[in-house]
Structures are given as C-alpha cells and as structure tokens.
Design a protein around this motif. Structure first.
Motif: not given
Lengths: 179, 160
Positions: A140-143, A148-150, B96-99, B104-106
């Motif tokens: 989660e931290l990476q992406f 966001f993660m914290l 990654p899917l969430a990112a 793209s605008g979410a």
C-alpha cells in the motif's frame, strides 16, 4: 492429504497461467485492432509491472518470515489469556503478523472464542488480519503513498475498535451464539 | 527504484538478518516459502498488470471518473464498496489496481472504500465465516465493516 493439497495448488497455478495467457491474447487482439493504443497500454503495464517487481520479492520474504517464525497455534495460545486493553493491542499485533487470506483466520477465531476470548478482541483480530498486515501495508505504501497508508491504518484501528465493542454489546444483549 | 521500494527491501533484509541471527534453519525455510509464494502469486500479479494496462489505455479517464470520480458522489462510493465486497482477489494485487483507478480520476474516497471493503468483507467466504463463527457474528461483522469502510473512506476524502 498433503499430496492432494499440492495437486490442488498446481491445478490452481496452471489455471492462473492460462487466464494470464488468455488476457495476453485479448490484449494483443485489441492492440492489433487499435494500433494507436499500443503505446499507452504497453507503457502503463510496464510502469506498474516495474513498480511491483521491485517490491514483490521483499514482500514475499517478509510473509515467509512471519509464517515460519510465528506459527498459528502460538497466536491462538497467547491470545486466549489476554484481556482488557492489553487484549485489544494483542489482537492488533496478532492479526498483523501472520499471513494468508482471511478465511484462514476463521477457524483460529473460532478456537479463540471457545477458549474464552472477548468478542470485541476477535473482531479486532479478524480485521487486523484482513487489512493491517505488515507486508500488505508495504505494498500500500509503494502504490498509494505514506499519507494514504497511514491515514487508512489509523482510521481503521479506531473504527474497528469501536465496531468490536458494538458487535460485542449486541451479541451480549441478544444472547450468545446458538451453536 | 523509488525511495519507498528501497525502504521496503531494506526492511525485509533487516527482518531476514534478524531471522538468520535467531535461527538459521528457520530463515532458510522462510526463504523457500517466500520463493514458493512468489511463483504462486506471479500469474495473478501479471493478470492484474495486463488489466491495468488495458484499462488505462482503452478506458478514458472521463469514463472512470464518471463512476468513481468527484461527480459520482456518495453513489460512487457505495458502488465501489459493493464491488469491493463481492470481488475476491488477493489484497496484494488490489493496491496496484487501486492506484491505477486513482491515477485516472477516481477520488481518494472511492479508492479507500474499495480497498477497505475488499480486504475486510468477503461475500465469497461468508458461508465459511457463518459456519465457523455463527450467523449473528458473521453478518454483524460484514455489515458493520461495510458501514465503517464508507465512513473511513469519507473521512479520508476530507483529510487527504
């Protein structure tokens, strides 16, 4: 039985690779039909792949370490004794460390309840297992970045704690489980 | 490699060194497990990567944000929450899917709702949960998890 499980896993892996092959074929056909999309599709895939590939081995090593050094029965054993605020934090800690999908934790939680653990702590344990595991937080931290993660981590702990108390209150009020 | 990726690798390395210091044999065993899990999850990761590539290449951001962007409002958040509750994919690949939908605008709210419901709620595993922990417990936990997932998501939308 172990043989059977291995066979099952092999089958699942084969299935996953076949789905992947299917996806690649679909992608290839789409790109062939719309050549202008080739660049964005490939560069987006490559970006995400490279972000993933640099952390995936490390995340797997963390999961491997947790699963070997912290066997599941140890978790169940220590948990039964804990109570009060200590139980609350142990629930978070124990939920955070082990690895595996949530349904692995259901039988463990069931054993803990039989051993007399509080319902609120069980809820905390299951929720921590579901969404605040350390290797998972790393991804989660990476992406999604540290803010966001914290933020999600702290909000989750607060609200899951409240939810545990509410569920415990309702179950105590209306009588325990029928079975 | 980003700073985050370096941090994660260093963290794993430190944990591994500590493991070796504690018990060399166990450390080797965890490496074996790690390699096995790596190859087990690899196809799933690649599938998600292809899906992300196709989505970012073919679905215009305006379409994505119509469902999960600013203008979708609370309806968008609930929709994402329901999708997250039903989908049964490993949490690791959900990030990654969430990112990608965030790119793209979410909204942050939609993405947070997606991850939280995906990890905490399991429609697919609900029968097993009922069997092991009772109907009352399982339904309460899944139902209230949905409520708090939406609350957490809304708060995150405000503070981030």
């Amino acid at each position: 039985m172990k043989e059977e499980k291995k066979k099952e896993q092999k089958k699942k892996m084969l299935r996953d690779w076949l789905i992947f092959a299917g996806m690649v074929v679909v992608a290839a056909v789409l790109i062939y039909l719309y050549p202008s999309k080739q660049e964005p599709v490939i560069s987006a895939s490559f970006d995400y792949l490279s972000e993933m590939i640099f952390i995936l081995p490390a995340v797997m090593v963390l999961m491997g370490l947790f699963s070997v050094y912290i066997p599941k029965d140890t978790v169940v054993k220590y948990f039964g004794k804990a109570s009060g605020i200590k139980g609350f934090f142990l629930a978070i800690l124990f939920g955070t460390l082990p690895t595996g999908p949530l349904y692995v934790a259901f039988p463990m939680a069931s054993t803990m309840i039989k051993k007399g653990a509080r319902i609120s702590n069980i809820v905390m344990f299951l929720s921590a297992w579901a969404c605040i595991k350390i290797p998972q937080e790393m991804v989660e931290l990476q992406f999604l970045g540290p803010e966001f993660m914290l933020a999600r981590l702290f909000l989750t702990i607060i609200f899951v704690g409240l939810m545990g108390l509410v569920i415990e209150w309702i179950i105590d009020k209306t009588g325990g489980e029928e079975d | 490699m980003s700073i985050t990726a370096i941090f994660i690798n260093l963290f794993a390395l430190v944990c591994f060194m500590y493991g070796v210091y504690r018990d060399r044999e166990k450390a080797v065993e965890s490496l074996k497990k790690a390699a096995f899990s790596f190859f087990k999850i690899l196809p799933t990761v690649l599938i998600i990567i292809v899906i992300i590539g196709l989505m970012l290449g073919f679905v215009p951001p305006s379409e994505i944000s119509r469902f999960v962007g600013e203008q979708s409002g609370i309806f968008g958040v609930l929709l994402v929450g329901v999708v997250g509750s039903i989908l049964h994919i490993p949490a690791l690949v959900s990030f990654p899917l969430a990112a990608s939908i965030l790119d793209s605008g979410a909204t942050v709210t939609a993405v947070a709702a997606f991850i939280t419901t995906l990890t905490m709620i399991g429609m697919v595993t609900l029968p097993l949960e009922i069997k092991k922990l009772g109907k009352k417990f399982a339904l309460l936990r899944n139902g209230l998890s949905f409520v708090i997932a939406v609350i957490i998501a809304l708060i995150m939308g405000v503070i981030l």
